[in-house]
Design a protein around this motif. Structure first.
Motif, PDB file in Angstrom:
ATOM      1  N   ALA A 142       0.838  -1.208   0.000  1.00 43.34           N
ATOM      2  CA  ALA A 142       0.000   0.000   0.000  1.00 43.34           C
ATOM      3  C   ALA A 142       0.873   1.258   0.000  1.00 43.34           C
ATOM      4  CB  ALA A 142      -0.907  -0.009   1.233  1.00 43.34           C
ATOM      5  N   ALA A 143       1.980   1.187   0.747  1.00 45.72           N
ATOM      6  CA  ALA A 143       2.885   2.353   0.801  1.00 45.72           C
ATOM      7  C   ALA A 143       3.544   2.585  -0.557  1.00 45.72           C
ATOM      8  CB  ALA A 143       3.948   2.124   1.872  1.00 45.72           C
ATOM      9  N   ALA A 146       0.910   4.146  -2.731  1.00 48.66           N
ATOM     10  CA  ALA A 146       0.707   5.555  -2.336  1.00 48.66           C
ATOM     11  C   ALA A 146       1.856   6.416  -2.870  1.00 48.66           C
ATOM     12  CB  ALA A 146       0.630   5.660  -0.812  1.00 48.66           C
ATOM     13  N   LEU A 149       1.550   6.799  -6.780  1.00 51.55           N
ATOM     14  CA  LEU A 149       0.523   7.767  -7.190  1.00 51.55           C
ATOM     15  C   LEU A 149       1.002   9.200  -6.937  1.00 51.55           C
ATOM     16  CD1 LEU A 149      -2.301   8.136  -8.377  1.00 51.55           C
ATOM     17  CD2 LEU A 149      -3.185   8.184  -6.041  1.00 51.55           C
ATOM     18  N   SER A 150       1.669   9.394  -5.805  1.00 52.45           N
ATOM     19  CA  SER A 150       2.149  10.755  -5.503  1.00 52.45           C
ATOM     20  C   SER A 150       3.217  11.189  -6.519  1.00 52.45           C
ATOM     21  CB  SER A 150       2.694  10.836  -4.073  1.00 52.45           C
ATOM     22  OG  SER A 150       3.873  10.079  -3.955  1.00 52.45           O
ATOM     23  N   VAL A 222       6.291  10.306   1.625  1.00 52.21           N
ATOM     24  CA  VAL A 222       5.409   9.135   1.468  1.00 52.21           C
ATOM     25  C   VAL A 222       6.268   7.881   1.362  1.00 52.21           C
ATOM     26  CG1 VAL A 222       3.734   8.010  -0.061  1.00 52.21           C
ATOM     27  CG2 VAL A 222       3.530  10.460   0.411  1.00 52.21           C
ATOM     28  N   PRO A 229      -2.219   8.053   6.750  1.00 49.31           N
ATOM     29  CA  PRO A 229      -3.244   8.033   5.678  1.00 49.31           C
ATOM     30  C   PRO A 229      -3.954   9.376   5.510  1.00 49.31           C
ATOM     31  CG  PRO A 229      -3.364   6.027   6.971  1.00 49.31           C
ATOM     32  CD  PRO A 229      -2.360   6.900   7.647  1.00 49.31           C
ATOM     33  N   TRP A 232      -1.710  11.675   3.746  1.00 52.81           N
ATOM     34  CA  TRP A 232      -1.561  11.311   2.331  1.00 52.81           C
ATOM     35  C   TRP A 232      -2.733  11.844   1.511  1.00 52.81           C
ATOM     36  CZ3 TRP A 232      -4.207   8.230  -1.279  1.00 52.81           C
ATOM     37  CH2 TRP A 232      -3.508   7.998  -2.463  1.00 52.81           C
ATOM     38  N   TRP A 233      -3.956  11.644   2.017  1.00 52.39           N
ATOM     39  CA  TRP A 233      -5.126  12.146   1.285  1.00 52.39           C
ATOM     40  C   TRP A 233      -5.050  13.667   1.150  1.00 52.39           C
ATOM     41  CZ3 TRP A 233      -7.936   9.448  -1.799  1.00 52.39           C
ATOM     42  CH2 TRP A 233      -8.149   8.079  -1.572  1.00 52.39           C
ATOM     43  N   VAL A 236      -2.365  14.451  -1.501  1.00 53.13           N
ATOM     44  CA  VAL A 236      -2.830  14.155  -2.867  1.00 53.13           C
ATOM     45  C   VAL A 236      -3.885  15.186  -3.300  1.00 53.13           C
ATOM     46  CG1 VAL A 236      -4.169  12.478  -4.218  1.00 53.13           C
ATOM     47  CG2 VAL A 236      -2.223  11.717  -2.860  1.00 53.13           C
TER      48      VAL A 236
END
Lengths: 266, 262
Positions: A142-143, A146, A149-150, A222, A229, A232-233, A236
């Motif tokens: 998941a990391a 993340a 995507l970043s 990240v 989390p 992160w949201w 993003v």
């Protein structure tokens, strides 16, 4: 709108760039030279158990090696091709074609930078190995997702800055001033020089609020697993927000620039 | 000797005359150097918020190092740095004969004929920072220290020149050496870091292999009153070695030069 021409453009740029692998290798060697001093400096400043601005030695070294590699792709520049086409009037050939000009150059940049990214990994790898067990990996799948995507959003955001700075060619005779901005101010604000946490808290807070922090500092944090989390949201959302804002600004600047464009060059 | 001094003066006037046509560029260069110096200062200033010293160097000592490094880089680029980078292009295009036919030593013409004296206003920046650092440290170097500093600074500039000449002379044998001068320029940027971070093999490498420490660290230690005979001897030997290598390569290259380009 068909995406096929843009994929073809990217593929052709990739093929051309892949032809000059040795050139990429040497270019990246040049880019990572400052790492030698940075690694020696941090080895002097931090022992294995010590922390500076909340970073352990391993985190700090990972941050610098990672950001040195990443910044080659998420660092905005004045794209010479765009500035040249505007000044010399060659932009007219693009305007006559059924293409999205910004998308065309984005495809070119992506295509030309992909081989560079792979070669860059090979050059950065020995530095990473020198960190040894202190090297930090993202904690799980998941990391990694993340982080990926970043980075994708950072690349898109960087291109919008690249496009905006290159469009100044509609008004400016040369790009020296823009280059100064891109070479000195943006790396500092993006966290390429130091993690923003090392600066005084007021300066760090101000720099975090700027869009440049989303190009490098945020993806690097990240990767290091220093963003929860919720953070992160929020990060993003900031990246997407700046991306949309810059798309709108660039659209407006592009239309204003076209009104000045005479296609005669000079 | 008088002939070469007159030539130097002629090229210096030409350089200044050319640049006076583009005054806007001079301002941008000044801003660029200010930003470069400001970035180096911000980097170390941020670190000093967290540590009292870096490898034994206190903040004002590092400001002095940054200033001396910028001074050395500016002097190099103003007087010889630009001309020597011109050599590979001349070799590849077969145009070096235009220099060889001139009534002056080719290396002198190539090195000094493209001075960039328009960077002179930027010298004010490192001089101001250096003055501030000395004032903060409460130091008033003696005439002897200033002489020792000037000598070590000249050796630092000579070291960079000799190494660059070595690299560009490879153009007589190799098709493209563009990345090599760029690599060298990046390596010489390391000159702005305190020498204490370079230990053991790294110190030897950056004193003898790529004499980065000679450029700014050695002259700075002279002003700080820390330089004994050792930095001078090391600098002289390193510079002497690289001058011999550079001249040998240059002369061997000239012997195989065919002037046909490619």
């Amino acid at each position: 709108m068909s995406w096929r021409p843009y994929f073809t453009t990217a593929r052709l740029a990739l093929r051309e760039a892949a032809t000059y692998r040795l050139n990429h290798f040497l270019s990246f060697v040049v880019a990572v030279v400052p790492l030698i001093a940075l690694l020696l400096l941090w080895n002097t400043l931090l022992g294995p158990q010590q922390r500076l601005a909340g970073f352990t030695r391993g985190e700090m070294l990972t941050y610098f090696i990672l950001t040195r590699w990443l910044y080659e792709f998420t660092g905005p520049v004045v794209w010479w091709d765009i500035a040249y086409e505007i000044r010399e009037g060659d932009l007219i050939f693009h305007l006559l074609r059924p293409e999205w000009y910004s998308g065309y150059h984005f495809a070119l940049i992506i295509g030309s930078k992909l081989p560079y990214a792979l070669v860059g990994l090979a050059v950065a790898a020995p530095f990473a190995l020198s960190v040894g067990v202190g090297w930090v990996w993202p904690p799980g799948v998941a990391a990694w997702a993340a982080f990926a995507l970043s980075v994708v959003l950072a690349v898109a955001l960087a291109y919008q800055f690249t496009f905006l700075s290159s469009l100044t060619a509609f008004w400016l005779e040369d790009n020296k001033a823009m280059n100064l901005l891109m070479d000195f101010v943006v790396p500092l604000a993006a966290g390429a020089l130091l993690p923003l946490d090392v600066f005084p808290s007021a300066v760090a807070t101000a720099l975090r609020a700027l869009p440049f922090a989303q190009l490098l500092y945020f993806p690097a944090l990240v990767y290091l697993g220093r963003v929860d989390p919720g953070g992160w949201w929020a990060g993003v959302a900031q990246q997407v927000g700046w991306l949309v804002a810059l798309l709108v600004i660039n659209g407006w600047v592009w239309r204003r620039g076209l009104r000045r464009f005479r296609a005669v060059g000079g | 000797m008088g002939y070469y001094l007159r030539l130097w003066w002629h090229w210096a006037r030409l350089s200044l005359g050319r640049e006076s046509l583009f005054r806007g560029n001079a301002w941008l260069r000044l801003i660029g150097h200010a930003l470069w110096l400001g970035t180096a200062w911000a980097f170390f200033a941020a670190l000093y918020l967290h540590v009292p010293a870096i490898a034994g160097w206190r903040p004002a000592e590092v400001w002095l190092l940054i200033a001396v490094n910028e001074l050395a880089q500016l002097l190099y680029s103003m007087f010889v740095g630009q001309g020597v980078l011109w050599i590979p292009d001349l070799i590849w295009q077969g145009e070096l004969d235009s220099i060889l036919l001139k009534p002056a030593a080719p290396l002198f013409t190539l090195s000094v004929g493209r001075m960039r004296l328009y960077n002179a206003p930027s010298l004010a920046l490192p001089l101001a920072l250096g003055g501030y650092a000395l004032h903060t440290l409460g130091l008033q170097p003696s005439w002897g220290q200033w002489f020792w500093f000037g000598l070590l600074l000249a050796l630092g500039v000579a070291a960079r020149y000799a190494l660059t000449l070595t690299v560009v002379s490879l153009a007589f044998w190799v098709t493209r050496v563009y990345a090599m001068p760029a690599l060298l320029a990046e390596l010489f940027r390391l000159a702005g870091y305190p020498e204490g971070i370079f230990r053991g093999a790294m110190r030897a490498l950056f004193t003898w292999g790529v004499p980065v420490l000679v450029v700014a660290n050695f002259p700075t230690t002279a002003l700080l009153g820390r330089a004994g005979w050792q930095p001078g001897a090391e600098a002289a030997l390193a510079v002497g070695f690289w001058c011999v290598v550079a001249l040998a390569l240059w002369r061997a290259g000239l012997r195989r030069y065919t002037a046909v380009g490619g």
